[in-house]
Design a protein around this motif. Structure first.
Motif, PDB file in Angstrom:
ATOM      1  N   ARG A 188       0.833  -1.207   0.000  1.00  0.00           N
ATOM      2  CA  ARG A 188       0.000   0.000   0.000  1.00  0.00           C
ATOM      3  C   ARG A 188       0.866   1.256   0.000  1.00  0.00           C
ATOM      4  NH1 ARG A 188      -4.040  -3.032   3.322  1.00  0.00           N
ATOM      5  NH2 ARG A 188      -6.042  -2.867   2.221  1.00  0.00           N
ATOM      6  N   ALA A 231      -6.051   0.781  -2.538  1.00  0.00           N
ATOM      7  CA  ALA A 231      -6.168   0.778  -1.077  1.00  0.00           C
ATOM      8  C   ALA A 231      -7.356  -0.054  -0.632  1.00  0.00           C
ATOM      9  CB  ALA A 231      -6.295   2.213  -0.559  1.00  0.00           C
ATOM     10  N   CYS A 278      -6.565  -4.150  -1.890  1.00  0.00           N
ATOM     11  CA  CYS A 278      -5.267  -4.791  -1.643  1.00  0.00           C
ATOM     12  C   CYS A 278      -5.419  -6.202  -1.086  1.00  0.00           C
ATOM     13  CB  CYS A 278      -4.445  -3.917  -0.698  1.00  0.00           C
ATOM     14  SG  CYS A 278      -2.860  -4.629  -0.235  1.00  0.00           S
TER      15      CYS A 278
END
Length: 886
Positions: free
Chosen positions: A85, A109, A112
C-alpha cells in the motif's frame, strides 16, 4: 410474508421453524434446501403465488462455523500488504509532485487484501503444472501490481519513479496495457466493462481449447477483478447468461464493492451488493457475499433478537459510506443506536473498537474462504461480492470520501498519517526530502515469504509469455482455385473467402488451428457447409435432432466443434475472437481466428474491443462482410457501410484491405498467416468481403507485392489516344472502374490505365512514414512513398472510386503525382438495387467516365464540351442534390 396476514397459530408456526432447525442440525443445510425447494414447487402447483427472491440477508454467505483456517501467516501478510500500500501510494504521489500525470491511490487501497490473498494462495503462475491462471486486474489498481513486482525484484526503483512517464523508456504504463508492457500485463482492462465481458469469453475459450484437444486447461481459472460502479456498464452484465449456460466453473468474478463510483456512491439510496446478487443469482451464478470482517461474527452470534441483521439490511449505501468517513462515535449513534437491541450489542465496546470493525473485503480469512469455495464450485460460475472501503487506510485524507477516486497527492501530514497507519519504517527526515519507496532487504523474512508463496504457485503474476511454435505458411499454389480465376463463373469475395477457409481447414497442420467465428449469419455468408465439415462448438453436444437433419448441410452442434456461432452478439463474437487471437500468449498455441460479420456492425459497434485487441497484441483476421455503401441491395441505411475501413485504420497495428478479386483475398490472407502466425508479428487484419457476384480474373504475374502494399497495375491501355487517364479503385466499385475504362476507350477515344488499390489505408501509412523520415533526415537522399513511385511512371490525371466515403481514397491525395479526383459514397445508405444506389451516390461507371473527362478538360486534354456531351448522354444533370444531404 404478507403484511396483512395475521398468524392465528403462532405455536404451529414455531413448530415448523423448529422442524427446519432440526433438519439443519441433524441432516445438514443441503437437505434443508432440498425440502424447501420441493415445498415451494408443490405450493406453486396448487396455485399459491410464491414470489421469487433472488436476495439473501445482508450478511456473509459463508457462516463462521463453515470457515476453514487460514493457511498463511496472517501477521506476515499484514506487513506485506502495508508495504505494498505504501509503495503504490508513493509511486502516484511522487509522479505528481513534479508532473500532472495523474494516478489512483484509493482503488488499490480498497482492494489490496482481495489481490494479496490471491497472490499468496490462489493465482497460478506460468510454471504451475496445471498452467497459468488468467487474471483481469481492475485497471485503476495497477499501482498495487507494480508495487508488488517491485518488492519481488521484478521492477526497479527507477521504473517506479517513471510511473506514467514512458516516452523516454524505462517507465510504467498507467493501466494494464500488454502493448506497452508485453511481458507483464495479460489483458487490457481499464476501458470499463470490457474486462468482465472478455473474461467470460476467455473462460469459454479455455473450455473450447480443452474440448478440441489443443490445450489442457483443467484446473486453470479466469479471475476478473471488477469495480461495483463498473458493473453498470452494459458489457459488464451483457453475457453473464452465457457463463451459466455453458457451466463456466473456471470463471470467478471478484467485485470490489467499495460502494463508490468515480464521483459518489454507486447506489446511494439502495444497495449495490443486493442488486448484483439478484442479477447474478437470477442468471444462475454461484453468489458469495463477503460483507463483514471477523469482528462482526461475535456481534451476530449475540444478536438473538435479529435486530442487527435487520439493521444491516435497511441501511443504504450512502449511509454505509458515511460511517467509514466519520468515526466510531458516529457509527454508534447512527448505526447501532437506532434500536435498543443493537445499541446493547456494543455497549461494552469503545468508539475505537467499533470503528475498527472491518468490512469483509479487508479480512484475509473471509476472502480466503470465499476464494476457496469459488475454486471448488462445479458446474457454474462464481461471483464474489466483497465489501470494502474506498481509500482504506487514508483516514481524513480520502478514506470513503467522495473525492477519493481523484486523490493523487498527499501533503506531509497525509504522508505521515499513511506511514504511521501502516507502520512503515521511514523517518520524518526522509519524508521531508521525498516520498521514498520501501523494500525490505533481500534476505528478510518478508521477502522469503513472498518468494516461497509465488514459487509454490508457479511463478510471477502478472506475467505474459509467447512460447507458441510458429505455424507454417501455405504455398500460394494451395489457393490455385482462387488465383487461376473463375472464367465464366461468378462469385462474391465472401464466397472466395469461404473457399479459402475450406482449403485451410483441410490442411493437416493449419486446419485444427482455424477458429471460424460467426455472430448469426452463417447462411447469409454461405458458410453453412462448415456445420457438417467441422461442427459448431457446444459443450453439451447436440441434445436434439435438428429439423433439417435430412438435408445435406444440416445444423450440427458438437462438444468438440470448431465453429463459434455466437448468436446475435457482435461484442461476444469479438471477445471470442480476441481470446483466439491471443491464444499464442495465453495457451502457448497459435490459433488462426476468422471472425466474419456484417461490416456495418463493425467498428462503431465493437470499436472499444477492436482497440483493446490492438492493445492485447491480437493476431487474427476480421472479415467485414457485405461491405460498402452500395453492394448490399435492399437493406438500407443501417446496413450499408461506407466508413469502417477508415475507422479500423485508427488502430495502429490493424492492417486493412478492400480486395476485389479472389486472388487478392488469397494473397492477403496468406501474407497475414506469414506475418502473424509464422513471423509472430503483433498485427491483425481487417478485410472487407462483398456479397456481389461477378467473374474473377486470374492473378496477373508479379502483383503480390503491390497487393500487400496497397496498389498494383491491373491493366495498361494499348490505346494510343492523346488523352490518357489513370483510373483506380477497390472492392466491388472496381468492377465499375473497369467498365468505365472500356467506355472511355470505346465511346470517347480516351486511353484509360487501370490500377487496383486494395488498401488506400496502407498507402497512406507508408506515405506518412516516408514523409516523416525525410523531415528528420534533411541531408539524406529523400525516400519516395510507394504509391508515388508506382504512379510516377504514368501520365495523369488520376481518378479514384470506391464504395466508401471520399475520405478513404482521399487519404493518399498528397502522395499522388498529379491531379487527383475522388468519387465516393458520402451520405446515408438507402434501399434499392445496386445499379440505382451507385447512380445515386455517383460511383457507377458513367459517373467515373464523366469525372475522368472533366479531369482531362481541366488539364486542357479534351474540350469541356465533351464533358457536357457525356453528361447529356448518360442523363446526368448539374442540379442534383449532394447525396450527403439527402
Amino acid at each position: 410474508m404478507s403484511e396483512q396476514f395475521i398468524d392465528q397459530d403462532p405455536q404451529g408456526t414455531q413448530e415448523w421453524i423448529d422442524a427446519l432447525e432440526a433438519v439443519v442440525e441433524f441432516e445438514g443445510s443441503d437437505k434443508a434446501k432440498h425440502l424447501i425447494a420441493h415445498l415451494i414447487e408443490k405450493a406453486r402447483v396448487h396455485g399459491i403465488d410464491i414470489p421469487y427472491a433472488a436476495n439473501t440477508p445482508y450478511i456473509n454467505t459463508i457462516a463462521p462455523e463453515n470457515q476453514v483456517n487460514y493457511p498463511g501467516d496472517l501477521s506476515m501478510e499484514q506487513k506485506i500488504r502495508a508495504v505494498l500500500r505504501w509503495n503504490a501510494m508513493a509511486m502516484v504521489v511522487r509522479a505528481n509532485k513534479t508532473t500532472s500525470v495523474g494516478g489512483h491511490i484509493a482503488s488499490y487501497a480498497s482492494s489490496c487484501t482481495l489481490y494479496e490473498v490471491g497472490m499468496n494462495h490462489f493465482f497460478k503462475g506460468p510454471n504451475h503444472e496445471q498452467g497459468q491462471d488468467m487474471v483481469f486486474f481492475q485497471g485503476h489498481t495497477a499501482p498495487g501490481m507494480y508495487a508488488r513486482a517491485f518488492v519481488e525484484g521484478r521492477l526497479t526503483e527507477d521504473q517506479l519513479k517513471n510511473f506514467r512517464q514512458e516516452v523516454n523508456g524505462n517507465g510504467l504504463s498507467s493501466y494494464p496495457h500488454p502493448w506497452l508492457m508485453p511481458d507483464f500485463w495479460q489483458f487490457p482492462t481499464v476501458s470499463m466493462g470490457l474486462g468482465p465481458l472478455m473474461a467470460i469469453y476467455q473462460a469459454r475459450f479455455m473450455k473450447y481449447m480443452d474440448a478440441r484437444g489443443l490445450a489442457k486447461t483443467e484446473g486453470r481459472k479466469v479471475w476478473a477483478f471488477l469495480g461495483d460502479g463498473e458493473m453498470d456498464e452494459p458489457e459488464s452484465r451483457g453475457a453473464i447468461q452465457l457463463a451459466k449456460r455453458e457451466k463456466l466453473d473456471n470463471l470467478i468474478y471478484v467485485v470490489n464493492c467499495n460502494l463508490q463510483r468515480l464521483d459518489g456512491p454507486v447506489r446511494g439510496n439502495d444497495k449495490i451488493v443486493q442488486e448484483l446478487e439478484g442479477v447474478f443469482r437470477g442468471a444462475g451464478w454461484n453468489v458469495i457475499k463477503v460483507l463483514w470482517g471477523s469482528g462482526w461474527d461475535a456481534l451476530l452470534a449475540k444478536d438473538t433478537s435479529g435486530k442487527l441483521i435487520e439493521r444491516m439490511g435497511e441501511v443504504v449505501d450512502g449511509e454505509y459510506q458515511a460511517y467509514k468517513a466519520k468515526n466510531g462515535a458516529y457509527v454508534r449513534e447512527h448505526f447501532f443506536g437506532k434500536y435498543p437491541e443493537t445499541a446493547a450489542l456494543v455497549a461494552d465496546m469503545t468508539d475505537d473498537e467499533i470503528f475498527r470493525l472491518t468490512r469483509g473485503g479487508h479480512s484475509p480469512r473471509k476472502v480466503y474462504n470465499a476464494y476457496k469455495a469459488a475454486t471448488e464450485t462445479k458446474g457454474q460460475p462464481t461471483v464474489i461480492l466483497a465489501k470494502t472501503v474506498k481509500g482504506y487506510g487514508m483516514g481524513e485524507y480520502g478514506e470513503a470520501a467522495m473525492t477519493a477516486h481523484q486523490q493523487k497527492k498527499l501533503d506531509i501530514k497525509g504522508l505521515k498519517y499513511f506511514r504511521d497507519r501502516f507502520s512503515i519504517p521511514i523517518s520524518d527526515e526522509q519524508l521531508e526530502k521525498e516520498v521514498p519507496f520501501y523494500r525490505p532487504e533481500s534476505d528478510a523474512a518478508m521477502m522469503d515469504y513472498i518468494k516461497e508463496k509465488r514459487a509454490a504457485l508457479g511463478g510471477d503474476m502478472p506475467s505474459r509469455q509467447d512460447n507458441a511454435e510458429p505455424l507454417p505458411v501455405p504455398d500460394l499454389d494451395a489457393f490455385k482455385m482462387l488465383t487461376e480465376g473463375t472464367g465464366d463463373r461468378e462469385m462474391s469475395t465472401t464466397m472466395a473467402f469461404v473457399r479459402l477457409l475450406s482449403i485451410l481447414l483441410r490442411d493437416k497442420t493449419l486446419g485444427p488451428r482455424c477458429v471460424p467465428i460467426i455472430p448469426d449469419e452463417a447462411r447469409t455468408f454461405g458458410m453453412e457447409g462448415l456445420f457438417r465439415q467441422v461442427g459448431i462448438y457446444d459443450p453439451a453436444g447436440q441434445l436434439y435432432q435438428p429439423m433439417d437433419s435430412e438435408q445435406l448441410m444440416w445444423y450440427k452442434e458438437s462438444a468438440n466443434g470448431q465453429v463459434l456461432e455466437e448468436g446475435i452478439n457482435e461484442a461476444g463474437a469479438m471477445s471470442s475472437w480476441v481470446s483466439a487471437a491471443t491464444a499464442y500468449a495465453n495457451y502457448g498455441v497459435s490459433m488462426i481466428p476468422f471472425y466474419i460479420y456484417y461490416s456495418m456492425f463493425g467498428f462503431q459497434r465493437i470499436g472499444d474491443l477492436a482497440w483493446a485487441a490492438g492493445d492485447s497484441r491480437a493476431r487474427g483476421f476480421l472479415l467485414g462482410a457485405t461491405a460498402g455503401r452500395t453492394t448490399l441491395e435492399g437493406e438500407g441505411l443501417q446496413h450499408q457501410d461506407g466508413h469502417n475501413l477508415i475507422m479500423f485504420d485508427a488502430v495502429p497495428n490493424c492492417l486493412s484491405y478492400d480486395p476485389t478479386f479472389a486472388y487478392e483475398m488469397a494473397v492477403i490472407i496468406r501474407d497475414g498467416i506469414k506475418r502473424m502466425m509464422h513471423d509472430k508479428e503483433d498485427v491483425y487484419y481487417y478485410i472487407t468481403a462483398m456479397n456481389e457476384n461477378y467473374s474473377h480474373p486470374a492473378m496477373p504475374e508479379g502483383v503480390e507485392e503491390g497487393i500487400i502494399k496497397g496498389i498494383y497495375p491491373f491493366k495498361k491501355s494499348d490505346n494510343k489516344a492523346k488523352a490518357r487517364v489513370q483510373l483506380m479503385g477497390s472492392g466491388t466499385i472496381f468492377t465499375e472502374v473497369i467498365k468505365a475504362a472500356e467506355m472511355l476507350e470505346s465511346e470517347w477515344n480516351v486511353a484509360a490505365d487501370i490500377w487496383a488499390a486494395p488498401s488506400f489505408n496502407l498507402l497512406r501509412r507508408d506515405g506518412i512514414e516516408v514523409t516523416r523520415w525525410n523531415m528528420l533526415n534533411p541531408t539524406a537522399t529523400p525516400k519516395v512513398p510507394y504509391v508515388t513511385q508506382v504512379l510516377s511512371q504514368v501520365e495523369g490525371p488520376f481518378v479514384a472510386a470506391t464504395d466508401y466515403i471520399r475520405d478513404y481514397p482521399n487519404r493518399i491525395r498528397e502522395y499522388v503525382p498529379g491531379a487527383f479526383h475522388v468519387l465516393g459514397t458520402d451520405g446515408f445508405g438507402r434501399s434499392d438495387t445496386r445499379a440505382q444506389l451507385r447512380n445515386f451516390f455517383e460511383v457507377d461507371s458513367v459517373h467515373i467516365v464523366v469525372a475522368s473527362l472533366k479531369a482531362l478538360a481541366d488539364e486542357g486534354k479534351v474540350d469541356v464540351s465533351v464533358v457536357t456531351e457525356a453528361m447529356k448522354k448518360y442523363g446526368i444533370t448539374g442540379d442534383r442534390a449532394f447525396p450527403l444531404h439527402v
